[in-house]
Design an enzyme around this catalytic site. Structure first.
Site, PDB file in Angstrom:
ATOM      1  N   THR A 350       0.861  -1.104   0.072  1.00 11.05           N
ATOM      2  CA  THR A 350      -0.101  -0.285   0.315  1.00 11.05           C
ATOM      3  C   THR A 350       0.673   1.528  -0.216  1.00 11.05           C
ATOM      4  OG1 THR A 350      -1.604  -1.330   1.787  1.00 11.05           O
ATOM      5  CG2 THR A 350      -1.605   1.463   0.973  1.00 11.05           C
ATOM      6  N   ASN A 370      -3.231  -3.822  -3.266  1.00 12.75           N
ATOM      7  CA  ASN A 370      -3.302  -4.879  -2.339  1.00 12.75           C
ATOM      8  C   ASN A 370      -1.583  -5.284  -1.970  1.00 12.75           C
ATOM      9  OD1 ASN A 370      -4.570  -6.752  -0.192  1.00 12.75           O
ATOM     10  ND2 ASN A 370      -5.159  -8.012  -1.772  1.00 12.75           N
ATOM     11  N   SER A 421     -10.505  -3.476   5.109  1.00 15.57           N
ATOM     12  CA  SER A 421      -9.616  -2.715   4.868  1.00 15.57           C
ATOM     13  C   SER A 421      -8.456  -2.188   6.381  1.00 15.57           C
ATOM     14  CB  SER A 421      -9.201  -1.722   4.653  1.00 15.57           C
ATOM     15  OG  SER A 421      -8.200  -0.720   3.945  1.00 15.57           O
ATOM     16  N   GLY A 442       1.530  -1.389   4.551  1.00 13.60           N
ATOM     17  CA  GLY A 442       1.637  -2.614   5.039  1.00 13.60           C
ATOM     18  C   GLY A 442       0.669  -3.732   6.101  1.00 13.60           C
ATOM     19  N   GLY A 443      -0.673  -3.446   5.417  1.00 14.50           N
ATOM     20  CA  GLY A 443      -1.547  -4.939   5.328  1.00 14.50           C
ATOM     21  C   GLY A 443      -1.875  -3.864   6.572  1.00 14.50           C
TER      22      GLY A 443
END
Length: 537
Positions: A350, A370, A421, A442-443
């Site tokens: 991201t 993603n 998210s 960083g998810g």
């Protein structure tokens, strides 16, 4: 809109922090030439779609948090991807109910309906002051003439070569027979052409024009479900930000379908019960209370968070001080949250940028494809890398996504739904004025990276540079793994009695800190190529 100067900022002071130096320079030029923070954000977003193809995008989506100084209003824009109308709950499972590995990440079924182009036009029309055609110009030039690859970018493109080889267009643009090297020029002619069409025809080009038809035809021809009707019917959502207070500060972030704001405020509410400034930073006592707060917040994330148009999210409860106090009592009694049969996986590629202009308007924006370079699929002739955001849904309740995050019924796949998210664009206010603008890629680690940036600045009075140098941790309830960057051996020995420890790099923050005597901007050095610039007059 005309925005007046905020008393907290001196006139002519402004700043930009992004993942790529060229995007930062473009944003600063817009501000120098009299554009506001929204204008600069639009120019930066289009530029990153060219110079940061692993995450910057036209084929993805994201969240933008905006503070308007004149009206003292903070609002958020959800331009996240939506599930195609033909998507269904078990689309990534076989007949026996087993999740088919890789289908939600690397196949023609992996893409949600992109929102970035719609999002940028939406904010331009409502809050911008410059003609969006001029704001797209720099990105067209970068795509047409190319830009110089850094050593990091060259290696990153080579790393994902196998992903690109699966798609004819991606192979042509993003691979070389002997790989890329530092100093190579990356030219993206089809992307330049698409940007020119968007500049000329507006967002309709992407959602109903020639580009829309190219995208839809490619998906239909190759067995996908994303259609022209999906593109035609894409809608932006303006949402009320989720806000709370922490000590003497007010915090605003993104509400569901982001889990970031709710989880962040919940953790801050828990931690408010302790005077953290009296603890040694990154001491065992400090880390253990952080881990406990993270444990409860990610437990609730898995159980209760999803798209509020499809699932009733108990937001008011989750961000209430009373609920946090109850959790803190459980932590004191050494009670752990009950395990939820869910896992969380979310892409780490991201990107975030923060902007403040000379009038005191601020933008905190996080957007994504993603995982790195999304699905790796480029519809023929467009130059647009498509997202693989369908993986952010629960492919099956209890089954982890690419980031190990577990999903539940709240985040199951449904047509036109937005996947959950962790993206957490944040604006922290002091005395009702923007003080800290921050966010991170960083998810699943986004929320905890942003949390620690906030704590470092607010509780420990660190500069942004000092904060970035501090080792970070991440814990997300399941799996029972504590991720860390650099802990002392004695700490590791103690903590590993309860958890498995894994060393890894965590999310990088791109932040702006507005003080009475300066404006500090900083782009985290965890990755190269980022740049932060500020002018204080």
């Amino acid at each position: 809109f005309l925005f007046f100067f905020s008393t907290f900022l001196k006139a002519e002071s402004f700043a930009v922090a992004t993942r790529h130096h060229l995007a930062t320079d473009i944003g600063m030029k817009v501000l120098e030439e009299g554009g506001n923070a929204v204008d600069a954000a639009i120019a930066v977003a289009f530029a990153l779609a060219v110079v940061n193809p692993s995450a910057g995008n036209l084929g993805g989506g994201g969240f933008m948090l905006i503070h308007l100084a004149k009206t003292d209003e903070t609002l958020s824009i959800d331009y996240r991807e939506r599930a195609p109308a033909k998507s269904f709950e078990k689309m990534f499972q076989d007949d026996s109910g087993k999740v088919l590995k890789g289908l939600s990440l690397n196949s023609i079924l992996a893409s949600g309906v992109p929102g970035t182009v719609s999002g940028m036009f939406f904010v331009s029309e409502r809050f911008g002051t410059k003609n969006i055609k001029n704001l797209i110009n720099p990105s067209i030039k970068l795509a047409k003439e190319g830009f110089v690859l850094s050593d990091f970018q060259a290696k990153n493109l080579n790393k994902y070569k196998q992903k690109f080889l699966r798609n004819k267009e991606a192979k042509k643009i993003f691979t070389r027979p002997n790989g890329f090297s530092k100093g190579d020029i990356l030219i993206q002619k089809n992307l330049a052409s698409t940007l020119e069409k968007i500049q000329r025809n507006g967002k309709e080009e992407f959602y109903s024009g020639d580009t829309a038809n190219k995208i839809a035809n490619f998906f239909q021809t190759n067995g996908g479900i994303l259609s022209l009707i999906d593109l035609n019917k894409y809608k932006i959502r303006m949402l009320k930000p989720v806000c709370g207070n922490y000590r003497n500060y007010d915090i605003c972030s993104m509400a569901p379908p982001s889990s970031g704001g709710v989880a962040l405020i919940q953790m801050l509410n828990i931690l408010e019960n302790i005077d953290l400034s009296k603890l040694d930073h990154n001491s065992e006592e400090y880390l253990k209370i952080l881990i406990s707060a993270m444990d409860y917040a990610y437990n609730d994330r898995a159980k209760f968070l999803g798209d509020p148009e499809f699932f009733k999210v108990p937001q008011d409860l989750l961000i209430s001080k009373k609920y946090a106090d109850e959790i803190y009592l459980k932590i004191q009694e050494k009670k752990l949250p009950s395990k939820v049969n869910v896992k969380i996986i979310e892409g780490e590629e991201t990107t975030h940028f923060s902007i403040v202009d000379k009038w005191g308007n601020a933008v905190s924006n996080t957007y994504t494809l993603n995982t790195a370079y999304g699905s790796g699929i480029i519809p023929t002739g467009t130059g647009i890398l498509m997202n693989n955001e369908m993986d952010d849904f629960s492919s099956k309740p209890g089954y982890p996504n690419a980031y190990g995050l577990i999903g539940s019924e709240a985040n199951k796949i449904e047509p036109k739904k937005t996947p959950l998210s962790s993206m957490s664009p944040v604006i922290v206010f002091r005395d009702n004025e923007p003080y800290l603008i921050t966010g991170s890629p960083g998810g699943s680690t986004i929320i905890t990276s942003v949390l620690q940036e906030i704590l470092n600045v607010l509780d420990f009075q660190m500069s942004l540079e000092e904060s970035s140098k501090k080792s970070r941790i991440h814990f997300q309830h399941l799996p029972n793994v504590l991720f860390h960057e650099q802990l002392d051996e004695s700490l590791i020995e103690s903590l590993k009695k309860e958890k498995k420890l894994i060393k890894r790099k965590l999310g990088e923050n791109h932040s702006i800190l507005i003080k009475e005597d300066t404006v500090e901007a900083f782009s985290d050095k965890r990755r190269p190529d980022g740049k932060a610039s500020s002018v204080y007059k």
